[in-house]
Write a protein that holds these residues in place. Sequence first.
Motif, PDB file in Angstrom:
ATOM      1  N   LEU A  24       0.790  -1.230   0.000  1.00 27.33           N
ATOM      2  CA  LEU A  24       0.000   0.000   0.000  1.00 27.33           C
ATOM      3  C   LEU A  24       0.824   1.282   0.000  1.00 27.33           C
ATOM      4  CD1 LEU A  24      -2.716  -0.949   2.662  1.00 27.33           C
ATOM      5  CD2 LEU A  24      -2.781  -1.323   0.205  1.00 27.33           C
ATOM      6  N   CYS A  25       2.032   1.218   0.520  1.00 24.37           N
ATOM      7  CA  CYS A  25       2.800   2.455   0.721  1.00 24.37           C
ATOM      8  C   CYS A  25       4.024   2.562  -0.189  1.00 24.37           C
ATOM      9  CB  CYS A  25       3.229   2.570   2.185  1.00 24.37           C
ATOM     10  SG  CYS A  25       1.846   2.566   3.360  1.00 24.37           S
ATOM     11  N   ASN A  26       4.746   1.485  -0.357  1.00 24.96           N
ATOM     12  CA  ASN A  26       5.901   1.501  -1.255  1.00 24.96           C
ATOM     13  C   ASN A  26       5.423   1.301  -2.696  1.00 24.96           C
ATOM     14  OD1 ASN A  26       7.943   1.944   0.599  1.00 24.96           O
ATOM     15  ND2 ASN A  26       8.308  -0.231   0.972  1.00 24.96           N
ATOM     16  N   GLU A  27       5.749   2.241  -3.566  1.00 25.73           N
ATOM     17  CA  GLU A  27       5.338   2.099  -4.966  1.00 25.73           C
ATOM     18  C   GLU A  27       6.131   1.003  -5.652  1.00 25.73           C
ATOM     19  OE1 GLU A  27       5.179   5.662  -7.294  1.00 25.73           O
ATOM     20  OE2 GLU A  27       4.378   6.858  -5.640  1.00 25.73           O
ATOM     21  N   VAL A  28       5.491   0.355  -6.619  1.00 24.43           N
ATOM     22  CA  VAL A  28       6.154  -0.705  -7.370  1.00 24.43           C
ATOM     23  C   VAL A  28       7.342  -0.127  -8.152  1.00 24.43           C
ATOM     24  CG1 VAL A  28       4.647  -0.461  -9.403  1.00 24.43           C
ATOM     25  CG2 VAL A  28       5.776  -2.634  -8.956  1.00 24.43           C
ATOM     26  N   THR A  29       8.450  -0.871  -8.189  1.00 24.73           N
ATOM     27  CA  THR A  29       9.663  -0.412  -8.862  1.00 24.73           C
ATOM     28  C   THR A  29      10.079  -1.421  -9.930  1.00 24.73           C
ATOM     29  OG1 THR A  29      11.168  -1.555  -7.351  1.00 24.73           O
ATOM     30  CG2 THR A  29      10.443   0.682  -6.725  1.00 24.73           C
ATOM     31  N   HIS A  30      10.971  -0.980 -10.817  1.00 19.51           N
ATOM     32  CA  HIS A  30      11.490  -1.894 -11.835  1.00 19.51           C
ATOM     33  C   HIS A  30      12.259  -3.043 -11.181  1.00 19.51           C
ATOM     34  CE1 HIS A  30      10.940   1.707 -14.490  1.00 19.51           C
ATOM     35  NE2 HIS A  30      10.450   0.779 -15.257  1.00 19.51           N
ATOM     36  N   ASP A  31      13.045  -2.744 -10.136  1.00 22.27           N
ATOM     37  CA  ASP A  31      13.804  -3.797  -9.461  1.00 22.27           C
ATOM     38  C   ASP A  31      12.877  -4.873  -8.902  1.00 22.27           C
ATOM     39  OD1 ASP A  31      16.586  -3.233  -9.692  1.00 22.27           O
ATOM     40  OD2 ASP A  31      16.331  -1.521  -8.364  1.00 22.27           O
ATOM     41  N   ASN A  73       1.481 -19.001  -8.191  1.00 22.82           N
ATOM     42  CA  ASN A  73       2.252 -17.972  -8.881  1.00 22.82           C
ATOM     43  C   ASN A  73       1.488 -16.657  -8.890  1.00 22.82           C
ATOM     44  OD1 ASN A  73       3.945 -16.521 -10.635  1.00 22.82           O
ATOM     45  ND2 ASN A  73       2.812 -17.265 -12.417  1.00 22.82           N
ATOM     46  N   SER A  74       1.908 -15.748  -8.041  1.00 28.64           N
ATOM     47  CA  SER A  74       1.317 -14.411  -8.041  1.00 28.64           C
ATOM     48  C   SER A  74       2.280 -13.444  -7.367  1.00 28.64           C
ATOM     49  CB  SER A  74      -0.036 -14.381  -7.319  1.00 28.64           C
ATOM     50  OG  SER A  74       0.136 -14.377  -5.922  1.00 28.64           O
ATOM     51  N   PHE A  75       2.097 -12.175  -7.659  1.00 23.12           N
ATOM     52  CA  PHE A  75       2.893 -11.126  -7.028  1.00 23.12           C
ATOM     53  C   PHE A  75       2.642 -11.104  -5.522  1.00 23.12           C
ATOM     54  CE2 PHE A  75       4.744  -6.711  -7.812  1.00 23.12           C
ATOM     55  CZ  PHE A  75       5.874  -7.215  -8.436  1.00 23.12           C
ATOM     56  N   LEU A  76       1.418 -11.471  -5.116  1.00 23.54           N
ATOM     57  CA  LEU A  76       1.083 -11.481  -3.691  1.00 23.54           C
ATOM     58  C   LEU A  76       1.893 -12.552  -2.957  1.00 23.54           C
ATOM     59  CD1 LEU A  76      -0.649 -10.359  -1.414  1.00 23.54           C
ATOM     60  CD2 LEU A  76      -2.432 -11.994  -2.026  1.00 23.54           C
ATOM     61  N   THR A  77       2.019 -13.732  -3.547  1.00 21.79           N
ATOM     62  CA  THR A  77       2.848 -14.787  -2.960  1.00 21.79           C
ATOM     63  C   THR A  77       4.286 -14.308  -2.785  1.00 21.79           C
ATOM     64  OG1 THR A  77       1.479 -16.452  -4.054  1.00 21.79           O
ATOM     65  CG2 THR A  77       3.616 -17.179  -3.222  1.00 21.79           C
ATOM     66  N   LYS A 306      -5.866  11.702  -5.099  1.00 25.09           N
ATOM     67  CA  LYS A 306      -4.877  11.791  -6.171  1.00 25.09           C
ATOM     68  C   LYS A 306      -5.100  10.645  -7.157  1.00 25.09           C
ATOM     69  CE  LYS A 306      -2.833  15.379  -4.348  1.00 25.09           C
ATOM     70  NZ  LYS A 306      -2.843  16.712  -4.988  1.00 25.09           N
ATOM     71  N   ASP A 307      -4.305  10.657  -8.201  1.00 22.64           N
ATOM     72  CA  ASP A 307      -4.484   9.658  -9.256  1.00 22.64           C
ATOM     73  C   ASP A 307      -3.739   8.365  -8.929  1.00 22.64           C
ATOM     74  OD1 ASP A 307      -5.350   8.561 -11.616  1.00 22.64           O
ATOM     75  OD2 ASP A 307      -3.769   9.476 -12.833  1.00 22.64           O
ATOM     76  N   TYR A 308      -4.009   7.821  -7.738  1.00 21.91           N
ATOM     77  CA  TYR A 308      -3.436   6.543  -7.333  1.00 21.91           C
ATOM     78  C   TYR A 308      -4.546   5.515  -7.213  1.00 21.91           C
ATOM     79  CZ  TYR A 308       1.228   8.353  -6.189  1.00 21.91           C
ATOM     80  OH  TYR A 308       2.480   8.898  -6.263  1.00 21.91           O
ATOM     81  N   THR A 309      -4.279   4.312  -7.675  1.00 21.99           N
ATOM     82  CA  THR A 309      -5.274   3.236  -7.589  1.00 21.99           C
ATOM     83  C   THR A 309      -4.565   1.899  -7.438  1.00 21.99           C
ATOM     84  OG1 THR A 309      -5.295   2.967  -9.988  1.00 21.99           O
ATOM     85  CG2 THR A 309      -6.980   4.417  -9.048  1.00 21.99           C
ATOM     86  N   ILE A 314      -4.665  -5.017 -14.172  1.00 24.02           N
ATOM     87  CA  ILE A 314      -3.316  -5.420 -14.578  1.00 24.02           C
ATOM     88  C   ILE A 314      -2.943  -6.621 -13.708  1.00 24.02           C
ATOM     89  CG2 ILE A 314      -0.904  -4.740 -14.830  1.00 24.02           C
ATOM     90  CD1 ILE A 314      -1.796  -1.852 -15.026  1.00 24.02           C
ATOM     91  N   ASN A 315      -2.967  -7.798 -14.280  1.00 25.03           N
ATOM     92  CA  ASN A 315      -2.879  -9.027 -13.496  1.00 25.03           C
ATOM     93  C   ASN A 315      -1.660  -9.073 -12.589  1.00 25.03           C
ATOM     94  OD1 ASN A 315      -5.241 -10.139 -14.573  1.00 25.03           O
ATOM     95  ND2 ASN A 315      -4.155 -10.909 -16.368  1.00 25.03           N
ATOM     96  N   LEU A 316      -0.510  -8.697 -13.107  1.00 28.19           N
ATOM     97  CA  LEU A 316       0.721  -8.879 -12.360  1.00 28.19           C
ATOM     98  C   LEU A 316       0.775  -8.035 -11.095  1.00 28.19           C
ATOM     99  CD1 LEU A 316       3.554 -10.158 -12.189  1.00 28.19           C
ATOM    100  CD2 LEU A 316       4.407  -8.203 -13.499  1.00 28.19           C
ATOM    101  N   ILE A 317       0.401  -6.762 -11.196  1.00 24.26           N
ATOM    102  CA  ILE A 317       0.597  -5.835 -10.069  1.00 24.26           C
ATOM    103  C   ILE A 317      -0.734  -5.327  -9.508  1.00 24.26           C
ATOM    104  CG2 ILE A 317       2.916  -5.103 -10.708  1.00 24.26           C
ATOM    105  CD1 ILE A 317       1.703  -2.716 -12.141  1.00 24.26           C
ATOM    106  N   LYS A 318      -1.771  -6.151  -9.601  1.00 22.26           N
ATOM    107  CA  LYS A 318      -3.095  -5.693  -9.166  1.00 22.26           C
ATOM    108  C   LYS A 318      -3.183  -5.451  -7.665  1.00 22.26           C
ATOM    109  CE  LYS A 318      -4.906 -10.438  -9.181  1.00 22.26           C
ATOM    110  NZ  LYS A 318      -5.905 -11.319  -9.816  1.00 22.26           N
ATOM    111  N   TYR A 319      -2.217  -5.981  -6.902  1.00 20.86           N
ATOM    112  CA  TYR A 319      -2.226  -5.776  -5.449  1.00 20.86           C
ATOM    113  C   TYR A 319      -1.393  -4.571  -5.022  1.00 20.86           C
ATOM    114  CZ  TYR A 319      -3.809 -10.639  -5.666  1.00 20.86           C
ATOM    115  OH  TYR A 319      -4.484 -11.791  -5.960  1.00 20.86           O
ATOM    116  N   ARG A 320      -0.809  -3.843  -5.981  1.00 19.89           N
ATOM    117  CA  ARG A 320       0.154  -2.797  -5.661  1.00 19.89           C
ATOM    118  C   ARG A 320      -0.405  -1.418  -5.983  1.00 19.89           C
ATOM    119  NH1 ARG A 320       3.397  -1.815  -3.718  1.00 19.89           N
ATOM    120  NH2 ARG A 320       5.513  -1.925  -4.470  1.00 19.89           N
TER     121      ARG A 320
END
Length: 443
Positions: A24-31, A73-77, A306-309, A314-320
């Motif tokens: 919820l707080c750290n934005e998704v990064t390329h790393d 297999n999920s980003f949440l796992t 703000k424009d955050y959702t 987007i299947n991969l990062i839907k929890y972010r």
Amino acid sequence: MNKHKQSLLELLLIFIITLLFNLLCNEVTHDEVWNYGFAYNIYNGLIPYKDFNMVITPLYPMINALILKMFGNSFLTFHIFNAIICTIIFYYMKKQNHKSYYLLYLLFMPYSSPYYSILCLLFLYILMDLEENYKNDYLIGFILGLTFLTKQNVGIYLCFPTLFIKNYKKIFKRIVGFLIPNIIFLIYLIKNNILYNFIDYCFLGIKSFAKDNLVTEPVGIFLLITSFIYLIIKYFKTKDIKIIYLISFLLFAYPIIDRYHTMIAFIPSLGYFLNNLKLSKKILQISFLVFIIYSFSNSAYLLKYKDYTFPSDINLIKYRIMPNSKYFKEYLDTIITYLDDNKDKKIFIINKNSYLIKLEANLPITKYDLLNDGNLGSSGSNGIINEIENICKNKQCEFLLDEKEVFTQNHEYSQYNTSIMKYIYYKYPKKDNILDLSVYKNY
């Protein structure tokens, strides 16, 4: 409630807070995407250093691939396993920095997203705990071996303290422990015929990585040098081997001495410094609570005003949590549709988002999807350019390129290799546009 139950409840709360904080707080990064992508590749049977490129030893993505196999297999796992690692780090912080552990963990949380460095940090705390309490040299060597298999240079750095013990029997036992996981890994490399590939990416290309990715932020340099001097003085007074571990771990920040690498390297040393101060545990606990309340309140504000959702489509990062997710969804859909409509062409996505695009489209990932400086082996960008030219001699090739990134070093720091982007930019004619991406073709 007895102390044991209180400790378990505390760890459970830290796990939940860490998981939610990173989602919820750290934005998704390329790393973050790249590290998940490495695990996903292995999960799908791809072989590192052969089917895709990495410049780290493979333990972290291999463990995550196993977790994905076992629990889905999920980003949440991926994030749940990371939260478990972070919670164990909290446990060791509490054990070794009983006065300041809440402050240390507070400073750590903004940098606690899934990344191999988190596992390296955990191994550091385990090693210092073993040195202090158990003195099992085979086990210490084994953990050093696992650290080497997580990040080769960090594993080497953390072997330095062993040179200070001046006991050849203990050193021999540690060497044996170190060799056990690494011999197994060597067999894996030989069996898959990737020994040279591994050496090329993880060792021969290191010089290029250090040269091309050197970042020297003044605050980071100041913190690291100050910590080094303080710890050296303390070591000569106490001869405490844990101090050598802390000094060695400061090298983790090199060559990318930015905020992230500096803080990961600095936090354990800060804990040692704070152990010598009189601190109020209650005030630190309240500070931690205030930080958490502020962070989640800020996320709630961003989501509402703000424009955050949460990009649920987007299947991969839907929890972010992320900004401009509607535009990014359009961006992904448009590119994926274009890739689907041009399956007969060889299309290179010369862009930092190539992993995310391929993962979202469920397309095979290759070494041409992560063209960062230092990730290209000993032949560097010239080797990749020669390979592209050979591939495209008798094939229709297209290159999706964000022209703003071509000269990005002039206005912002980026690890993506600009030589390859400039090669595409000047070599092939531009034929089309897909949103922010330009399409270059060899036909």
